[in-house]
Design an enzyme around this catalytic site. Structure first.
Site, PDB file in Angstrom:
ATOM      1  N   LYS A 182      -7.725  -8.315  11.222  1.00 22.83           N
ATOM      2  CA  LYS A 182      -6.720  -7.444  11.843  1.00 22.83           C
ATOM      3  C   LYS A 182      -5.926  -8.201  12.912  1.00 22.83           C
ATOM      4  CE  LYS A 182      -5.884  -3.853  10.935  1.00 22.83           C
ATOM      5  NZ  LYS A 182      -5.084  -3.241   9.844  1.00 22.83           N
TER       6      LYS A 182
ATOM      7  N   ASP B 107      -0.328  -6.719  -6.283  1.00 20.59           N
ATOM      8  CA  ASP B 107      -1.399  -7.054  -5.350  1.00 20.59           C
ATOM      9  C   ASP B 107      -0.812  -7.912  -4.238  1.00 20.59           C
ATOM     10  OD1 ASP B 107      -3.650  -8.021  -4.016  1.00 20.59           O
ATOM     11  OD2 ASP B 107      -4.825  -8.204  -5.860  1.00 20.59           O
TER      12      ASP B 107
ATOM     13  N   GLY C 148       0.847  -1.185   0.000  1.00 17.87           N
ATOM     14  CA  GLY C 148       0.000   0.000   0.000  1.00 17.87           C
ATOM     15  C   GLY C 148       0.884   1.237   0.000  1.00 17.87           C
TER      16      GLY C 148
ATOM     17  N   LYS D  53      -1.786  -1.564  -5.734  1.00 19.23           N
ATOM     18  CA  LYS D  53      -2.572  -1.903  -6.912  1.00 19.23           C
ATOM     19  C   LYS D  53      -2.942  -0.681  -7.734  1.00 19.23           C
ATOM     20  CE  LYS D  53      -6.164  -4.365  -6.477  1.00 19.23           C
ATOM     21  NZ  LYS D  53      -7.465  -4.821  -5.941  1.00 19.23           N
TER      22      LYS D  53
ATOM     23  N   GLY E  59      -0.001   5.131   5.322  1.00 23.43           N
ATOM     24  CA  GLY E  59       1.181   4.558   4.685  1.00 23.43           C
ATOM     25  C   GLY E  59       2.003   5.607   3.962  1.00 23.43           C
TER      26      GLY E  59
ATOM     27  N   SER F 158       0.001   4.378  -1.215  1.00 26.44           N
ATOM     28  CA  SER F 158      -0.273   5.413  -2.210  1.00 26.44           C
ATOM     29  C   SER F 158      -1.079   6.567  -1.630  1.00 26.44           C
ATOM     30  CB  SER F 158      -1.011   4.814  -3.421  1.00 26.44           C
ATOM     31  OG  SER F 158      -2.205   4.174  -3.023  1.00 26.44           O
ATOM     32  N   ARG F 159      -1.549   6.393  -0.384  1.00 22.57           N
ATOM     33  CA  ARG F 159      -2.328   7.439   0.286  1.00 22.57           C
ATOM     34  C   ARG F 159      -2.355   7.141   1.782  1.00 22.57           C
ATOM     35  NH1 ARG F 159      -5.994   3.931  -2.244  1.00 22.57           N
ATOM     36  NH2 ARG F 159      -5.935   5.186  -4.128  1.00 22.57           N
ATOM     37  N   GLY F 160      -2.939   8.051   2.547  1.00 27.32           N
ATOM     38  CA  GLY F 160      -3.238   7.794   3.948  1.00 27.32           C
ATOM     39  C   GLY F 160      -2.033   7.644   4.846  1.00 27.32           C
TER      40      GLY F 160
ATOM     41  N   TYR G  26     -13.831  -8.377  10.364  1.00 29.69           N
ATOM     42  CA  TYR G  26     -12.734  -7.405  10.368  1.00 29.69           C
ATOM     43  C   TYR G  26     -11.772  -7.673  11.520  1.00 29.69           C
ATOM     44  CZ  TYR G  26     -10.331  -2.865  10.515  1.00 29.69           C
ATOM     45  OH  TYR G  26      -9.385  -1.872  10.535  1.00 29.69           O
TER      46      TYR G  26
END
Length: 282
Positions: free
Chosen positions: A177, A79, A22, A47, A28, A24-26, A173
């Site tokens: 996690k 992925d 991951g 992805k 991370g 690409s945002r947020g 969920y």
């Protein structure tokens, strides 16, 4: 020493190589940008090659930001559920930068529906990205990590908490996690003689991300902290000696308190400290 400003860590990730799922945002991307400011090498496997209609950022825009911030970025389309993609990401990172010092398991899927309403497709998505993806990226990186002078695996997952509240509220969920957290627990023990630090990091409050805004809109975002608090906490953990910091389920506040920070107000987005939304699992 205490501070009234966001954390400034004098320890550096300069020249270190990070492989992140991951990013690409947020949260991370915030962690990656903090490392880039030191001059780190950062491989991001995500992805998102094309812009998403509801989410900002692609792996390529993230790489541009990391390079602009002072890092060296390697965007990898892949992925985390796919064995060949993960193996390729590890190989490409080693080829580009000569090794891997840090793995950040950031990729995660969320669906808070109860058992009656949960589709098995969504269950499988969370189990495959969260639990299996964390296990696989960590596993495939072990040979490279063992060659590092200060190897770390950091997983964005919560402390293991068997209070029935969490499983009863979000069973699918929670299972996904906690699978990430069990990977931390097991790998920390399995790798302790190799000197590979394995830790988890989790926010005390909600963090302003696209996921939070999709769940609760501007109201929830306003009661959150910025992703900078997670970036600063991750930076602190990843610059610690690996043999002295492993097997921990850190919260962002705990890490920063250990670094001498007692005032977290600069990370808030306007809400008073006692009005911030608490995150899941704590």
């Amino acid at each position: 020493m205490t501070s009234n400003t966001p954390f400034v860590n004098t320890r550096s990730l300069s020249g270190r190589t990070i492989l992140m799922s991951g990013g690409s945002r947020g949260i991370g991307l915030a962690i990656a940008l903090r490392a880039a400011a030191d001059g780190a090498n950062i491989a991001i496997m995500a992805k998102t090659a094309e812009p998403h209609p509801k989410l900002q950022g692609t792996v390529y825009t993230a790489a541009e930001q990391l390079n602009a911030a002072g890092g060296k970025a390697l965007p990898i389309i892949g992925d985390v559920r796919n064995d060949d993609d993960v193996a390729r990401a590890v190989a490409e990172t080693v080829e580009a930068f000569g090794g891997i010092d840090i793995v950040v398991n950031n990729a995660s899927a969320i669906d808070l529906r109860g058992t009656d309403d949960m589709t098995m497709k969504s269950y499988d998505l969370m189990a495959d990205i969260n639990t299996r993806g964390t296990f696989m990226l960590s596993k495939f990186s072990l040979d490279a990590l063992r060659r590092s002078e200060n190897p770390h695996i950091l997983t964005l997952s919560p402390p293991l908490n068997l209070d029935p509240k969490w499983a009863g509220s979000y069973l699918a969920y929670t299972m996904a996690k906690y699978g990430m957290s069990l990977t931390t627990l097991g790998l920390a023990e399995e790798l302790k003689d190799d000197g590979v630090a394995v830790n988890s990091l989790w926010p005390v409050t909600a963090i302003d991300t696209a996921a939070i805004r999709n769940l609760g809109g501007e109201t929830m975002a306003a009661a959150s902290r910025s992703s900078d608090i997670m970036a600063d906490a991750a930076h602190a953990v990843l610059t610690r000696p690996s043999r002295e910091a492993t097997g921990n389920f850190y919260t962002d506040e705990q890490v920063l308190r250990e670094e001498g920070i007692t005032d977290f107000r600069p990370y808030s987005l306007g809400a008073p400290e006692d009005k911030l939304m608490q995150d899941f699992f704590l």
